[in-house]
Scaffold this active site. Sequence first.
Site, short mmCIF file in Angstrom:
data_model
loop_
_atom_site.label_atom_id
_atom_site.label_comp_id
_atom_site.label_asym_id
_atom_site.label_seq_id
_atom_site.Cartn_x
_atom_site.Cartn_y
_atom_site.Cartn_z
N ASP A 1 0.82 -1.22 0.00
CA ASP A 1 0.00 0.00 0.00
C ASP A 1 0.85 1.27 0.00
O ASP A 1 1.87 1.35 0.70
CB ASP A 1 -0.84 -0.04 1.29
CG ASP A 1 -1.84 1.08 1.40
OD1 ASP A 1 -2.85 1.04 0.69
OD2 ASP A 1 -1.59 2.02 2.20
N GLU B 1 1.63 -0.31 -4.91
CA GLU B 1 0.68 0.75 -5.24
C GLU B 1 1.37 2.10 -5.21
O GLU B 1 1.84 2.54 -4.16
CB GLU B 1 -0.47 0.78 -4.21
CG GLU B 1 -1.57 1.74 -4.62
CD GLU B 1 -2.29 2.41 -3.45
OE1 GLU B 1 -1.68 2.62 -2.38
OE2 GLU B 1 -3.46 2.74 -3.63
C1 NOJ Z 1 -4.40 3.11 -0.60
C2 NOJ Z 1 -5.56 2.23 -0.35
O1 NOJ Z 1 -5.89 1.56 -1.52
C3 NOJ Z 1 -6.67 3.10 0.16
O2 NOJ Z 1 -7.90 2.44 0.22
C4 NOJ Z 1 -6.27 3.65 1.50
O3 NOJ Z 1 -7.22 4.59 1.93
C5 NOJ Z 1 -4.90 4.34 1.43
N1 NOJ Z 1 -3.95 3.66 0.64
C6 NOJ Z 1 -4.32 4.49 2.81
O4 NOJ Z 1 -3.86 3.27 3.29
#
Ligand code: NOJ
Length: 610
Positions: free
Chosen positions: A222, A296
């Site tokens: 993430d 991500e």
């Molecule tokens: C990316 C995640 O996909 C999202 O849902 C989240 O709010 C943020 N990162 C914070 O962890």
Amino acid sequence: MRAILISVLAATFADLVCADVWWESATIYQIYPRSFKDSDGDGIGDLNGITEKLPYLKDTGVDAIWLSPIYSSPMYDFGYDITNYKEISSEYGTMEDFDNLMKEAKNLGIRVVLDYVPNHTSNESDWFVKSANRESGYEDYYIWADGKLSPNDSNQLLPPNNWVSIFRKSAWQYHPIRQQFYLHQFVIGQPDLNYRNTRVQEEMKDVLHFWLDKGVSGFRVDAVNIMYEVDPSKHDGKYPDEPPSGTPGTTPDDYEYLDHIYTKNMEETYDVVYDWRDLLDEYIARHNESKVMMTECYADLSDMIRYYGNGVRNGSVPFNFLYLEGLKKESNAEDFKMVIDNWMNNMPAGKTANWVNGNHDQSRVGTRHGVKRIDALNMLALMLPGISLTYQGEEIGMTDGSISWTDTKDPQACNTDDPTNYWMKSRDPARTPYQWDGSKHAGFSNSSGDTWLPVADNYETVNLAAQINVVKSHYTFYKDVVAIKKSPAVRRGNMDIRAPSKDILVVTRQLSGNPGFASIINLSDQQQRVNLSAVGLSDRLRVAASGVDCTLEKGAQVTKDNIAVSPHCAIVLTTTAQNANNGCLTPKFFMKPLFMYFSVFLYRYFYIRY
Ligand code: NOJ
Ligand code: MG
């Protein structure tokens, strides 16, 4: 001498045998556990619900499931605020339920990939409480800074600088015990960890070991590019203000107001990712599989592809968000080709591409691109080389639910404080419960009350039960193309992409000695005649998968140079079967000669000695 010979032979064989790098051409299905299946009637999805539905996923043909966070959490950001990385959220079940899920998944041959959230914990985590109390060893686990005295009011303490949270407003929160501010790039309950502290790095590696030891097949990482902030020691011990970006229509409370030169894409990030790759690779021999790591990072292409590795060290597969964000409702075939070529031509040689159609943070395909393009987008992600990512519900063409301001749960939407325009920021519409059937709560839950988010209005017509045993449905088409993705030509063959007109996109996959495939998308609302003479393949082709808008049905034969493709049709054509050979040398292949070699060796050894 013999020992040397044996080790040389063994090493050569090990190189020749195809390592189980299962993810290089995998279909990975993202589950948002809260909204997938509720097994205990509390209106919230859970682990036992997922386990119950594993046979469905097996039947669909997906290789792996990625679970959005399942760990203990106060759920301010629905699990992305983690209290304990090694504990299961009580709303979702127990560790025993997780172990059971793993067991069932293994039995069915489905791999499990977990979400790994390194940037921040929950403010209820032990680490944070200890850090706030300046407990020895934990003082610098998070990003702490002194406030600034207000020039107008000496009793007022202002945040250390102008940094803004991705969810709006100051990224700093005052902590009365510590009497300092902490950084949170998302909600107030998500304090940012400090990666300049090596103990933090070790703790987070320990988390990876914990789940790998439980047998998971990898991680989705993430918010990786905001893991580091600028080094304050290079700025007189302070975190400097970020300059305004000049984005029109923004206010100082908006994240887009600033140019984030000090809070993202820092150079130090990449080595941490490469370290994690090394850690994951320790398990290749132990578990006889390569572990996947997908990162991500919403950034420019050049920053994104650095996650793949630096030529010396290996990294992760960075999510292809250029594909997700670069394609719009209005995109024509040439735009599609350009966006796809852009990734393929810029990705380092030998790395794995990936195609992201959606996730729990984005509007659904049927809403973003229109329902007429659902089959096209599903097919494309599966027919292109590399990893295909499917967000739950896309296989049945779910669209965004409409969630009122009062029902809104997403902190990003709530933080707008705007009951009129909140929907522009809300991620709730893509998170509505999975539509299993046309019964109450769409078969997601048997709760006598509400579900955590309301089910989307169209569940009586758009649901799995209505599509699963139907010749023409989004689901049947998706499943057919998932099966085609497993063929050698789509797994490892060449890819040719062309846009003979603005309306037609053709992706062809070929591997010598194996059946080839041509997938065609008609983006227009007119029938189009397509001539595939230029792409190779045989003169006669057979329809292998036919989308809901195609008049050419599965099994039909066509002549390559004149194919009538109906409006909005997405279709896969194939040559007739030839010798299928997956090209990999399997361990079995070596068993016989190895066995013979050792027999001769043993015979000679004993014969000579005795
Ligand atoms: C990316 C995640 O996909 C999202 O849902 C989240 O709010 C943020 N990162 C914070 O962890
Ligand atoms: Mg439940």
